[in-house]
Write a protein that holds these residues in place. Structure first.
Motif, PDB file in Angstrom:
ATOM      1  N   PRO B  17       0.807  -1.231   0.000  1.00  0.00           N
ATOM      2  CA  PRO B  17       0.000   0.000   0.000  1.00  0.00           C
ATOM      3  C   PRO B  17       0.837   1.278   0.000  1.00  0.00           C
ATOM      4  CG  PRO B  17      -0.692  -1.496   1.753  1.00  0.00           C
ATOM      5  CD  PRO B  17       0.551  -2.058   1.174  1.00  0.00           C
ATOM      6  N   LEU B  18       1.984   1.250   0.772  1.00  0.00           N
ATOM      7  CA  LEU B  18       2.841   2.439   0.849  1.00  0.00           C
ATOM      8  C   LEU B  18       3.392   2.799  -0.526  1.00  0.00           C
ATOM      9  CD1 LEU B  18       5.240   2.414   3.949  1.00  0.00           C
ATOM     10  CD2 LEU B  18       3.714   4.220   3.193  1.00  0.00           C
ATOM     11  N   PHE B  20       2.181   2.016  -3.449  1.00  0.00           N
ATOM     12  CA  PHE B  20       1.105   2.513  -4.292  1.00  0.00           C
ATOM     13  C   PHE B  20       0.793   3.974  -3.952  1.00  0.00           C
ATOM     14  CE2 PHE B  20      -3.479   3.226  -4.985  1.00  0.00           C
ATOM     15  CZ  PHE B  20      -3.554   2.998  -6.346  1.00  0.00           C
ATOM     16  N   LEU B  21       0.745   4.242  -2.636  1.00  0.00           N
ATOM     17  CA  LEU B  21       0.394   5.583  -2.163  1.00  0.00           C
ATOM     18  C   LEU B  21       1.415   6.614  -2.659  1.00  0.00           C
ATOM     19  CD1 LEU B  21      -1.786   6.763  -0.251  1.00  0.00           C
ATOM     20  CD2 LEU B  21      -0.130   6.566   1.588  1.00  0.00           C
ATOM     21  N   GLU B  23       3.503   6.291  -5.154  1.00  0.00           N
ATOM     22  CA  GLU B  23       3.479   6.381  -6.620  1.00  0.00           C
ATOM     23  C   GLU B  23       2.311   7.266  -7.079  1.00  0.00           C
ATOM     24  OE1 GLU B  23       5.641   2.093  -7.581  1.00  0.00           O
ATOM     25  OE2 GLU B  23       3.457   2.285  -7.811  1.00  0.00           O
ATOM     26  N   GLN B  24       1.170   7.082  -6.388  1.00  0.00           N
ATOM     27  CA  GLN B  24       0.005   7.902  -6.737  1.00  0.00           C
ATOM     28  C   GLN B  24       0.278   9.377  -6.476  1.00  0.00           C
ATOM     29  OE1 GLN B  24      -2.917   7.079  -8.235  1.00  0.00           O
ATOM     30  NE2 GLN B  24      -1.986   5.075  -8.522  1.00  0.00           N
ATOM     31  N   ASN B  25       1.202   9.653  -5.533  1.00  0.00           N
ATOM     32  CA  ASN B  25       1.543  11.049  -5.244  1.00  0.00           C
ATOM     33  C   ASN B  25       2.712  11.544  -6.103  1.00  0.00           C
ATOM     34  OD1 ASN B  25       0.027  12.424  -2.805  1.00  0.00           O
ATOM     35  ND2 ASN B  25       0.116  10.225  -2.448  1.00  0.00           N
TER      36      ASN B  25
END
Lengths: 732, 122
Positions: B17-18, B20-21, B23-25
């Motif tokens: 999750p980290l 992904f988080l 990367e999304q930012n």
């Protein structure tokens, strides 16, 4: 001078004097006579010379015989009578005077024996009353002993010099026959004698020193702390510490002072409890609790994160959604299993066994400053510290932690001057130790964690990390960015909120009268290394021993095959504290000696040799007076083992054979059997080392008051009197 | 603003999750699972920020932090401790070693995104 010799001299003097008077009177008479009278006198003398000389001789012999009869009938027996009467009144009331002499003397003996009958009856009556009282006392003592034996804690009561006055069964289990290791070989001492390096056993016993069993530094620290509490008139005077004992047991010790009615320090009580098991379960519970907490935090983070992402990014790919759903599912399952498996154990409230007591941060640092100067020769300046308040510590081990840190910095970095300060947050007191020079890296701290706490001669067989963990403490490198060349270490210690303790104990104050059950006379014992010579025999600690041997020729290769010993402390024989060991002589045992002591080669084949037994015996007799019957022989036997074992017995020695000759010079027999009969001692286990040692010990106890009647009170007086006796010349 | 971020944790369920988080930012994410791997990654990619767990196999997070902060070339790298060790003394220890932030698990995504953003803007 012997009585017989006195009589001989008396007769010679009597005859000489009579002859002198006779010879001197002849010229006196002669010169007073006229010439015819002189002539007549001469004629009478010449004619009757035979009658005069014969008559004179008969008178002389007659008087001699009468005097001899007087001596035999009155003088000789009176001397013996005096010894026998003393024997009756001092040692053996059943003894009766059985001497021969004149009719008058026999009548006197008859009266004395009749008086003795009455005396004995009276004494029996008194003894009976004493026995009844003693039986009552013994019953109470047994109840007390049974109660003490049942206590899970070990109790040791010591006088202020550290001599043990009382101990219970648990104490024996924890400390008796504790093994102290030495390196191999010998060390040559200043006086040229050799001190063996070996594995030795330490014995627990009445009158022995606590410092033989427990590290003196630990006890000394506890006592110092206790004195500070007393000086400050604090309510809680207990001082706690931790140490290791037999079988790697970890013991918690609590020391309570014993004060006299005038509040003077007269000794201390130590209560030990075994905390090994408790600490193990505590450590296990804490470990589980931490892993439980960590696991929950991990799982909660994963689940929380995954759900948030799924909510925040609803347009994500199916593949990613499945991945995140899997994470939620897996972590939820893991949480369920974790609760099922570990929660019960992990949530169990851990028992706090390590004896942490509240101490002022300032006091801890003050103690550190003094110890650092003494042990490490470094200066520690305490600077602008705020009120650190109280911390919860075992002071001795925490001081060792701080000293250990200083010692490591001295060794690794070479700093000699340190600065110390402390500050406080809500949860922790920070102890900052800093120095000018290189800093300590985490990797170095990790190395320290696995080292045992030893600084010079002081230390504990516990790891640095282990002791920190028990205190919930942490050590961490500290760096002040404003002072580049200053490095430091910070110790985080949990704050202790309230300085009251649930294990508060007040000092035990002795009443004015004697305590009810035990004889605590040892509280008044002089120092541990008194001038023994001037000590009263009644105050000394004796080890009464006997050896059985393969024969009677120490110089000709005969060896010791058994040593038996008992201890006497302040005129009390300690039946619990005996030494009874068979020894393999590593040679044959002649059949004729086996007939005497009953020990054959099969009985000793599997026993330890003298090189193992003697170090133990040496420990057993340490700081006591050695006593044996015919000690010259036993000491010679021990001496023959000196070369092989390196052990030299330099204790003062007393010999009951010589003491008997001092007490009863008129008696010719001083063997164990005869003296026992004379002093009314029942012989136990004759010709076994422990049996003879016990008999000898009982004899010694009978002899000490008899010696006192003769004005012999101290060890020196007893030794000097022994040396004067005839038997002192007996050598093997 | 795209900057390289190193995520150091041995728990894949936390890393995923980290990653992904971040990367999304808009950040590049590198992942390491142990202290040694983290130091290698720092040396190879020179990240702007490290999200660092404390309990790691091998060298632990505290030591990784000390090594990074004592190296003059790396001392500008921002370090955020992400850890289950939430005791006061652990936070104090982390900060003493030069960490920029100390976030205890479980944390919220918002908390971590804001913290990363703040540190990268400094």
């Amino acid at each position: 001078m012997k009585v017989k010799h006195k009589f001989d001299w008396f007769i010679i003097a009597y005859a000489g004097l009579t002859a002198l008077i006779f010879v001197a009177s002849v010229p006196l008479i002669w010169y007073q006579l006229s010439l015819p009278e002189q002539h007549l006198f001469k004629n009478i003398l010449t004619r009757n010379a035979v009658y005069f000389l014969g008559g004179g001789f008969i008178i002389l012999v007659g008087f001699g015989l009468i005097i001899e009869q007087m001596f035999r009938g009155y003088i000789f027996p009176i001397r013996k009578l005096s010894e026998e009467v003393e024997l009756i009144y001092s040692a053996n009331p059943s003894h009766r005077v059985g001497l021969d002499g004149s009719l008058d003397f026999l009548r006197l003996v008859e009266h004395i024996n009749a008086g003795t009958d009455q005396f004995e009856a009276l004494q029996n009556n008194v003894s009976k009353q004493i026995d009844t009282a003693m039986a009552e006392l013994a019953k109470e003592k047994n109840i007390l002993a049974a109660m003490m034996a049942e206590l899970p804690e070990a109790i040791l009561i010591c006088n202020k010099e550290g001599q043990i006055i009382l101990y219970n069964t648990q104490a024996k289990r924890f400390f008796n026959e504790q093994v102290v290791r030495h390196n191999g070989g010998f060390t040559v001492l200043d006086d040229g004698s050799r001190s063996p390096d070996y594995e030795e056993k330490r014995f627990l016993g009445i009158g022995r020193s606590i410092f033989e069993l427990v590290d003196q530094n630990v006890i000394q620290h506890a006592l110092d702390e206790m004195h500070v509490h007393l000086d400050r008139n604090e309510e809680n005077v207990i001082s706690s510490f931790v140490l290791t004992a037999k079988g790697n047991r970890l013991l918690r010790g609590r020391t309570v002072p014993v004060l006299t009615s005038s509040r003077e320090f007269s000794g201390f009580i130590i209560i030990f409890s075994d905390i090994t098991q408790g600490l193990r379960s505590e450590a296990r519970a804490e470990f589980l609790l931490h892993s439980f907490q960590n696991r929950i935090r991990h799982s909660a983070t994963s689940i929380k994160s995954a759900i948030s992402i799924m909510q925040e990014y609803p347009e994500m790919s199916t593949e990613r959604r499945i991945r995140l759903t899997d994470i939620i599912k897996n972590e939820s399952t893991a949480l369920g299993q974790l609760i099922q498996r570990d929660a019960e154990v992990a949530l169990e409230q851990p028992k706090k066994e390590w004896p942490l007591v509240p101490v002022l941060a300032a006091d801890l640092i003050d103690a550190l400053r003094r110890k650092a100067a003494d042990i490490l020769d470094v200066t520690l300046s305490v600077e602008n510290s705020e009120d650190g308040g109280w911390v919860s510590v075992d002071t001795y081990s925490m001081l060792l932690i701080l000293l250990f840190m200083l010692e490591r910095v001295v060794r690794n970095i070479g700093a000699k001057q340190f600065f110390c300060s402390f500050s406080r947050t809500d949860l922790f007191v920070h102890f900052d130790i800093s120095w000018k020079g290189e800093s300590v890296k985490l990797a170095q701290l990790r190395e320290w964690e696995s080292l045992e706490l030893h600084i010079g001669k002081e230390g504990l067989p516990l790891y640095f990390k282990e002791v920190l963990d028990y205190h919930s403490a942490e050590v961490w490198p500290q760096h002040d960015p404003e002072m580049d060349d200053l490095s430091g270490l910070r110790l985080y210690l949990p704050v202790f909120k309230s300085p009251t303790s649930d294990t508060s104990r007040q000092a035990a104050v002795l009443p004015d009268s004697r305590p009810e059950f035990y004889n605590f006379d040892l509280f008044n014992q002089p120092g541990q290394t008194p001038d023994l010579d001037d000590c009263l025999l009644a105050d000394l600690t004796f080890t009464v021993f006997d050896t059985e041997t393969t024969g009677l020729d120490p110089g000709g290769g005969d060896r010791i095959i058994s040593i038996g010993a008992v201890r006497i402390v302040k005129l009390q024989m300690l039946n619990e504290e005996r030494f009874d060991h068979l020894i393999n002589p590593e040679r044959d045992i002649p059949a004729e000696t086996t007939k005497i002591h009953g020990i054959n080669i099969d009985m000793v084949r599997s026993k330890p040799g003298i090189e193992s037994a003697l170090p133990m015996f040496s420990q057993f007799v340490a700081d006591t007076i050695l006593v044996a019957h015919n000690a010259a022989f036993d000491m010679r036997m021990l001496q023959t083992c000196e070369e092989q074992t390196g052990i030299k017995f330099s204790n003062p020695v007393l010999d009951t054979l010589l003491l008997s000759a001092v007490i009863h010079p008129a008696h010719e027999q001083h063997n164990l059997k005869e003296i026992s009969k004379r002093l009314g001692v029942d012989v136990v286990g004759r010709h076994t080392a422990i049996g003879d040692a016990t008999t000898t010990a009982m004899l010694l106890l009978k002899m000490i008051p008899l010696l006192g009647n003769m004005g012999i009170y101290t060890l020196k007086e007893a030794r000097e009197a022994s040396q004067k006796t005839y038997y002192a010349r007996l050598k093997f | 603003m795209s900057r390289k971020i190193l995520v150091v944790d041995d728990e894949p369920n936390i890393v995923v999750p980290l990653q992904f988080l971040m990367e999304q930012n808009g950040h590049d994410v590198i992942v390491a699972q142990s202290g040694e791997e983290a130091l290698e990654a720092v040396s190879k990619y020179n990240p702007a920020l490290v999200l660092l767990d404390i309990m790691l196999p091998g060298i632990d997070g505290f030591e990784v932090c000390e090594i990074i902060k004592l190296n003059p070339e790396w001392k500008e790298i921002k370090i955020i401790f992400l850890t289950a060790k939430g005791r006061d003394v652990d936070i104090a220890k982390g900060m003493v070693l030069g960490a920029d932030e100390y976030i205890t698990k479980p944390f919220s995504n918002k908390q971590i995104v804001e913290c990363v953003k703040k540190l990268l803007e400094e």
